[in-house]
Design a protein around this motif. Structure first.
Motif, mmCIF file in Angstrom:
data_model
loop_
_atom_site.group_PDB
_atom_site.id
_atom_site.type_symbol
_atom_site.label_atom_id
_atom_site.label_comp_id
_atom_site.label_asym_id
_atom_site.label_seq_id
_atom_site.Cartn_x
_atom_site.Cartn_y
_atom_site.Cartn_z
ATOM 1 N N ARG A 1 43.783 54.052 39.863
ATOM 2 C CA ARG A 1 42.454 52.797 39.610
ATOM 3 C C ARG A 1 42.587 52.421 38.279
ATOM 4 N NH1 ARG A 1 37.476 54.732 42.630
ATOM 5 N NH2 ARG A 1 36.834 52.775 42.154
ATOM 6 N N PHE A 2 41.631 51.451 37.597
ATOM 7 C CA PHE A 2 41.674 50.680 36.387
ATOM 8 C C PHE A 2 41.100 52.140 35.344
ATOM 9 C CE2 PHE A 2 39.389 49.604 32.795
ATOM 10 C CZ PHE A 2 40.779 48.623 32.266
ATOM 11 N N SER A 3 40.264 52.678 36.289
ATOM 12 C CA SER A 3 39.731 53.960 35.532
ATOM 13 C C SER A 3 40.416 55.254 35.149
ATOM 14 C CB SER A 3 37.820 54.098 36.050
ATOM 15 O OG SER A 3 38.532 55.535 37.623
ATOM 16 N N GLU A 4 41.371 55.442 35.780
ATOM 17 C CA GLU A 4 42.197 56.552 35.765
ATOM 18 C C GLU A 4 43.527 56.479 34.863
ATOM 19 O OE1 GLU A 4 42.377 58.416 40.795
ATOM 20 O OE2 GLU A 4 43.512 56.812 40.102
ATOM 21 N N LEU A 5 43.586 55.151 34.362
ATOM 22 C CA LEU A 5 44.901 54.735 34.074
ATOM 23 C C LEU A 5 44.049 54.640 32.751
ATOM 24 C CD1 LEU A 5 46.713 52.052 35.177
ATOM 25 C CD2 LEU A 5 47.232 53.954 34.986
ATOM 26 N N ARG A 6 42.843 54.654 32.446
ATOM 27 C CA ARG A 6 42.372 54.335 30.726
ATOM 28 C C ARG A 6 42.093 56.219 30.864
ATOM 29 N NH1 ARG A 6 37.160 51.659 29.243
ATOM 30 N NH2 ARG A 6 37.568 51.437 27.189
ATOM 31 N N MET B 1 42.788 45.848 25.676
ATOM 32 C CA MET B 1 44.498 45.977 25.771
ATOM 33 C C MET B 1 45.306 46.350 26.965
ATOM 34 S SD MET B 1 47.298 45.914 24.157
ATOM 35 C CE MET B 1 46.371 45.360 22.763
ATOM 36 N N LEU B 2 44.713 47.286 27.616
ATOM 37 C CA LEU B 2 45.011 48.063 29.377
ATOM 38 C C LEU B 2 44.459 46.959 29.791
ATOM 39 C CD1 LEU B 2 45.375 50.312 30.957
ATOM 40 C CD2 LEU B 2 43.526 50.996 31.637
ATOM 41 N N ILE B 3 43.412 46.121 30.522
ATOM 42 C CA ILE B 3 44.125 44.914 31.148
ATOM 43 C C ILE B 3 44.953 43.930 30.800
ATOM 44 C CG2 ILE B 3 42.642 42.824 31.578
ATOM 45 C CD1 ILE B 3 39.354 44.714 31.496
ATOM 46 N N GLN B 4 45.088 43.701 29.638
ATOM 47 C CA GLN B 4 45.954 42.320 29.051
ATOM 48 C C GLN B 4 47.151 42.816 29.682
ATOM 49 O OE1 GLN B 4 45.488 41.367 24.960
ATOM 50 N NE2 GLN B 4 48.081 40.296 24.968
ATOM 51 N N GLN B 5 47.591 44.159 29.248
ATOM 52 C CA GLN B 5 48.901 44.949 29.877
ATOM 53 C C GLN B 5 48.875 45.383 31.519
ATOM 54 O OE1 GLN B 5 51.899 46.429 27.282
ATOM 55 N NE2 GLN B 5 50.358 45.223 26.068
ATOM 56 N N LEU B 6 48.067 45.007 32.163
ATOM 57 C CA LEU B 6 48.116 45.330 33.475
ATOM 58 C C LEU B 6 48.332 43.698 34.035
ATOM 59 C CD1 LEU B 6 45.074 48.225 34.452
ATOM 60 C CD2 LEU B 6 48.028 48.090 34.651
ATOM 61 N N ARG B 7 47.437 43.179 33.881
ATOM 62 C CA ARG B 7 48.304 41.518 33.397
ATOM 63 C C ARG B 7 49.434 41.602 33.588
ATOM 64 N NH1 ARG B 7 42.189 38.914 31.592
ATOM 65 N NH2 ARG B 7 41.316 39.577 33.156
ATOM 66 N N ASP B 8 49.861 41.442 32.061
ATOM 67 C CA ASP B 8 51.276 41.148 32.208
ATOM 68 C C ASP B 8 52.521 41.979 32.786
ATOM 69 O OD1 ASP B 8 50.838 39.730 30.402
ATOM 70 O OD2 ASP B 8 50.952 40.988 28.666
ATOM 71 N N LEU B 9 52.087 43.331 32.830
ATOM 72 C CA LEU B 9 53.203 43.439 33.962
ATOM 73 C C LEU B 9 53.075 43.396 35.873
ATOM 74 C CD1 LEU B 9 52.885 47.786 33.168
ATOM 75 C CD2 LEU B 9 54.850 46.111 32.480
ATOM 76 N N ARG C 1 48.861 44.660 41.979
ATOM 77 C CA ARG C 1 47.145 45.408 41.904
ATOM 78 C C ARG C 1 46.776 45.220 43.277
ATOM 79 N NH1 ARG C 1 42.402 41.672 40.694
ATOM 80 N NH2 ARG C 1 41.357 42.738 38.520
ATOM 81 N N LYS C 2 45.363 46.271 43.726
ATOM 82 C CA LYS C 2 44.791 45.628 44.770
ATOM 83 C C LYS C 2 43.577 45.973 45.010
ATOM 84 C CE LYS C 2 44.683 47.116 49.918
ATOM 85 N NZ LYS C 2 45.400 47.694 50.733
ATOM 86 N N VAL C 3 42.653 44.634 45.129
ATOM 87 C CA VAL C 3 40.834 44.959 45.108
ATOM 88 C C VAL C 3 40.932 44.743 46.186
ATOM 89 C CG1 VAL C 3 39.368 43.271 44.176
ATOM 90 C CG2 VAL C 3 41.535 43.260 43.066
ATOM 91 N N TYR C 4 39.746 45.727 46.519
ATOM 92 C CA TYR C 4 38.789 46.331 47.407
ATOM 93 C C TYR C 4 38.501 44.814 47.387
ATOM 94 C CZ TYR C 4 42.708 49.871 48.877
ATOM 95 O OH TYR C 4 43.363 49.894 48.811
ATOM 96 N N GLU D 1 34.831 45.264 47.862
ATOM 97 C CA GLU D 1 33.193 46.344 48.003
ATOM 98 C C GLU D 1 32.741 46.080 46.048
ATOM 99 O OE1 GLU D 1 35.200 50.234 47.190
ATOM 100 O OE2 GLU D 1 36.285 50.636 49.263
ATOM 101 N N VAL D 2 31.542 46.442 46.162
ATOM 102 C CA VAL D 2 30.832 46.959 45.156
ATOM 103 C C VAL D 2 30.016 48.196 44.641
ATOM 104 C CG1 VAL D 2 28.643 45.964 44.012
ATOM 105 C CG2 VAL D 2 29.276 44.525 45.823
ATOM 106 N N PRO D 3 30.948 48.692 43.411
ATOM 107 C CA PRO D 3 31.581 48.251 42.776
ATOM 108 C C PRO D 3 32.667 47.862 42.944
ATOM 109 C CG PRO D 3 31.066 49.279 42.478
ATOM 110 C CD PRO D 3 30.344 49.762 43.260
ATOM 111 N N PRO D 4 33.260 46.640 42.647
ATOM 112 C CA PRO D 4 34.709 46.165 42.700
ATOM 113 C C PRO D 4 35.834 47.612 42.394
ATOM 114 C CG PRO D 4 34.517 45.052 41.305
ATOM 115 C CD PRO D 4 33.415 45.871 41.443
ATOM 116 N N LYS D 5 36.759 47.954 43.289
ATOM 117 C CA LYS D 5 37.157 49.370 43.171
ATOM 118 C C LYS D 5 39.123 47.692 43.500
ATOM 119 C CE LYS D 5 39.597 52.225 46.044
ATOM 120 N NZ LYS D 5 39.982 53.183 47.634
ATOM 121 N N VAL D 6 39.471 48.813 42.324
ATOM 122 C CA VAL D 6 41.052 47.893 41.971
ATOM 123 C C VAL D 6 42.317 48.735 41.615
ATOM 124 C CG1 VAL D 6 42.655 46.551 40.228
ATOM 125 C CG2 VAL D 6 39.528 46.353 40.526
#
Length: 100
Positions: free
Chosen positions: A14-19, A29-37, A45-48, A50-55
């Motif tokens: 998940r995003f928070s685990e990567l951070r 920067m992490l968002i930018q790198q993930l978008r580029d990859l 990238r898989k979005v569930y 949910e609230v809050p969103p799980k990615v």
């Protein structure tokens, strides 16, 4: 590269685990790198809905195919670092301090 190495060892993060796994990286920067990859077809990238969103992020087959090349690059860099360190040590040992 750090993102890829983290995903090599843990296939889904998940995003928070990567951070947390990459100290000192900003959220932007992490968002930018993930978008580029993702754009390059290296990660999915898989979005569930949910609230809050799980990615979650995972490697694509092309991303997995990078593993041998990146391991070789990491090994090469480590050997260069050791070589450079030895060279500096030999250079420092060869410097003679004038005797008074």
């Amino acid at each position: 590269m750090l993102i890829l190495f983290r995903l090599f060892s843990t296939p889904v993060l998940r995003f928070s685990e990567l951070r947390r796994a990459i100290p000192g990286i900003s959220q932007k920067m992490l968002i930018q790198q993930l978008r580029d990859l993702e754009k390059d077809g290296v990660i999915n990238r898989k979005v569930y809905p949910e609230v809050p969103p799980k990615v979650e992020y995972m490697l694509t087959p092309d991303g997995v195919a990078l593993r041998p090349a990146l391991r070789a690059l990491k090994s090469w860099a480590a050997s260069r670092r050791m070589w450079s360190s030895d060279k500096r040590k030999r250079s420092a040992d060869s410097v003679k301090v004038p005797q008074k």
